[in-house]
Design a protein around this motif. Structure first.
Motif, PDB file in Angstrom:
ATOM      1  N   SER A  77       0.859  -1.179   0.000  1.00 40.21           N
ATOM      2  CA  SER A  77       0.000   0.000   0.000  1.00 40.21           C
ATOM      3  C   SER A  77       0.894   1.227   0.000  1.00 40.21           C
ATOM      4  CB  SER A  77      -0.901   0.003   1.241  1.00 40.21           C
ATOM      5  OG  SER A  77      -1.680   1.178   1.294  1.00 40.21           O
ATOM      6  N   ALA A  79       1.249   5.695  -1.248  1.00 38.64           N
ATOM      7  CA  ALA A  79       0.605   6.942  -1.658  1.00 38.64           C
ATOM      8  C   ALA A  79       1.681   7.920  -2.103  1.00 38.64           C
ATOM      9  CB  ALA A  79      -0.212   7.533  -0.508  1.00 38.64           C
ATOM     10  N   GLN A  96       3.286   2.040   3.254  1.00 38.43           N
ATOM     11  CA  GLN A  96       2.776   1.367   4.446  1.00 38.43           C
ATOM     12  C   GLN A  96       3.584   0.117   4.732  1.00 38.43           C
ATOM     13  OE1 GLN A  96      -0.572   2.643   6.031  1.00 38.43           O
ATOM     14  NE2 GLN A  96       1.031   2.066   7.447  1.00 38.43           N
ATOM     15  N   CYS A 102       4.892   3.544   8.801  1.00 39.41           N
ATOM     16  CA  CYS A 102       4.908   4.133   7.467  1.00 39.41           C
ATOM     17  C   CYS A 102       6.262   4.787   7.207  1.00 39.41           C
ATOM     18  CB  CYS A 102       3.795   5.175   7.346  1.00 39.41           C
ATOM     19  SG  CYS A 102       3.646   5.940   5.721  1.00 39.41           S
ATOM     20  N   ILE A 170      -1.997   4.798   6.037  1.00 37.84           N
ATOM     21  CA  ILE A 170      -2.167   5.560   4.804  1.00 37.84           C
ATOM     22  C   ILE A 170      -3.633   5.682   4.414  1.00 37.84           C
ATOM     23  CG2 ILE A 170      -1.752   5.457   2.306  1.00 37.84           C
ATOM     24  CD1 ILE A 170       1.037   4.499   2.850  1.00 37.84           C
ATOM     25  N   TYR A 171      -4.427   4.627   4.662  1.00 34.85           N
ATOM     26  CA  TYR A 171      -5.822   4.646   4.204  1.00 34.85           C
ATOM     27  C   TYR A 171      -6.606   5.821   4.775  1.00 34.85           C
ATOM     28  CZ  TYR A 171      -6.956   2.567   8.774  1.00 34.85           C
ATOM     29  OH  TYR A 171      -7.084   2.342  10.117  1.00 34.85           O
ATOM     30  N   ILE A 174      -5.634   9.325   2.456  1.00 32.51           N
ATOM     31  CA  ILE A 174      -5.918   9.523   1.039  1.00 32.51           C
ATOM     32  C   ILE A 174      -6.977  10.615   0.862  1.00 32.51           C
ATOM     33  CG2 ILE A 174      -6.746   8.446  -1.083  1.00 32.51           C
ATOM     34  CD1 ILE A 174      -4.023   7.435  -0.111  1.00 32.51           C
ATOM     35  N   ARG A 195      -3.477   7.775  -3.759  1.00 33.98           N
ATOM     36  CA  ARG A 195      -2.946   6.418  -3.825  1.00 33.98           C
ATOM     37  C   ARG A 195      -2.025   6.306  -5.030  1.00 33.98           C
ATOM     38  NH1 ARG A 195      -3.319   1.567  -6.158  1.00 33.98           N
ATOM     39  NH2 ARG A 195      -3.089  -0.276  -4.842  1.00 33.98           N
ATOM     40  N   SER A 196      -0.916   5.607  -4.862  1.00 32.92           N
ATOM     41  CA  SER A 196       0.016   5.413  -5.966  1.00 32.92           C
ATOM     42  C   SER A 196       0.210   3.929  -6.234  1.00 32.92           C
ATOM     43  CB  SER A 196       1.368   6.064  -5.655  1.00 32.92           C
ATOM     44  OG  SER A 196       2.020   5.372  -4.610  1.00 32.92           O
ATOM     45  N   SER A 197       0.883   3.635  -7.322  1.00 31.85           N
ATOM     46  CA  SER A 197       1.128   2.245  -7.688  1.00 31.85           C
ATOM     47  C   SER A 197       2.001   1.566  -6.645  1.00 31.85           C
ATOM     48  CB  SER A 197       1.825   2.171  -9.047  1.00 31.85           C
ATOM     49  OG  SER A 197       1.008   2.700 -10.054  1.00 31.85           O
TER      50      SER A 197
END
Length: 237
Positions: A77, A79, A96, A102, A170-171, A174, A195-197
């Motif tokens: 996960s 961002a 994450q 983090c 992180i959730y 966002i 959110r990023s890849s």
């Protein structure tokens, strides 16, 4: 400092390219090469170093490279926050890890040299009035994420950082914003957390929306008409 897994696409075509990159990375501490795939031009490493340091080392061999994935293999996960104003521009990445820890790393250019700065999460992802519309500093369970980073800019106005924070999910961030404050608490530069890849989630080599290839990505503006390689429909050959 915990290690994060980093996925790079690297302009390598032969075994000598791979050897050069391996030799360059072997001179760094706290890095492990996990895999090299010449066919797909993919390099995966695990390191506690900033991704910018790893990228610079790869490119010191004369091969262009782009970071395509950053994360933890178990959690995966991540961002990203693209931060900018009239004078400053940078990027902050969040990864994450286990137990909601983090890793936060970033580079911001164009700041006042030799000045202390603090990076905060703010409540709103509203940039309609620049950093002033980002709301107050975000609090979760009446506890402020305060500050995310505290560091001094360099002689040339660059701020680089890599920190690890506990209980930093992180959730819950966002769509909110990151805002960099100077020592006088003035809001300097900001951006929206998106959110990023994660690892192996981004396989594209060209952006269909504007024709920018992965190799040219780092050489063009992040947005605006100058980004496209085909301004007014006339593609560069």
């Amino acid at each position: 400092m915990a290690k994060a897994t980093m996925e790079f696409v690297v302009e390598m075509k032969c075994e000598s390219c791979e050897t050069s990159i391996r030799n360059a990375l072997s001179k760094l501490d706290n890095i492990d090469i996990l895999s090299v795939d010449l066919k797909y031009q993919r390099l995966v490493v695990s390191s506690s170093l900033p991704s910018t340091k790893v990228l610079q080392t790869i490119e010191s061999t004369g091969k262009r490279a782009v970071l395509q994935g950053l994360g933890d293999k178990k959690i995966n996960s991540a961002a990203v926050c693209m931060m900018s104003n009239a004078n400053s521009k940078g990027v902050t990445r969040l990864v994450q890890m286990e137990n909601e820890s983090c890793i936060i790393e970033g580079t911001i250019d164009g700041l006042r040299p030799k000045t202390m700065h603090k990076l905060f999460v703010h409540e709103l992802g509203d940039l309609s009035e620049g950093c002033q519309s980002c709301g107050d500093i975000f609090q979760k369970n009446q506890k402020s994420f305060y500050p995310v980073v505290e560091a001094e800019s360099s002689n040339n106005g660059r701020l680089e950082f890599r920190v690890e924070k506990d209980k930093f999910p992180i959730y819950s961030l966002i769509g909110r914003s990151l805002v960099l404050h100077d020592s006088a608490k003035n809001r300097q530069v900001c951006g929206i957390i998106a959110r990023s890849s994660g690892l192996f989630e981004n396989t594209k080599r060209i952006c269909a929306c504007d024709g920018v290839t992965v190799w040219d990505e780092r050489d063009v503006p992040l947005a605006g008409p100058e980004r496209s390689q085909c301004p007014n429909g006339n593609c560069k050959k």
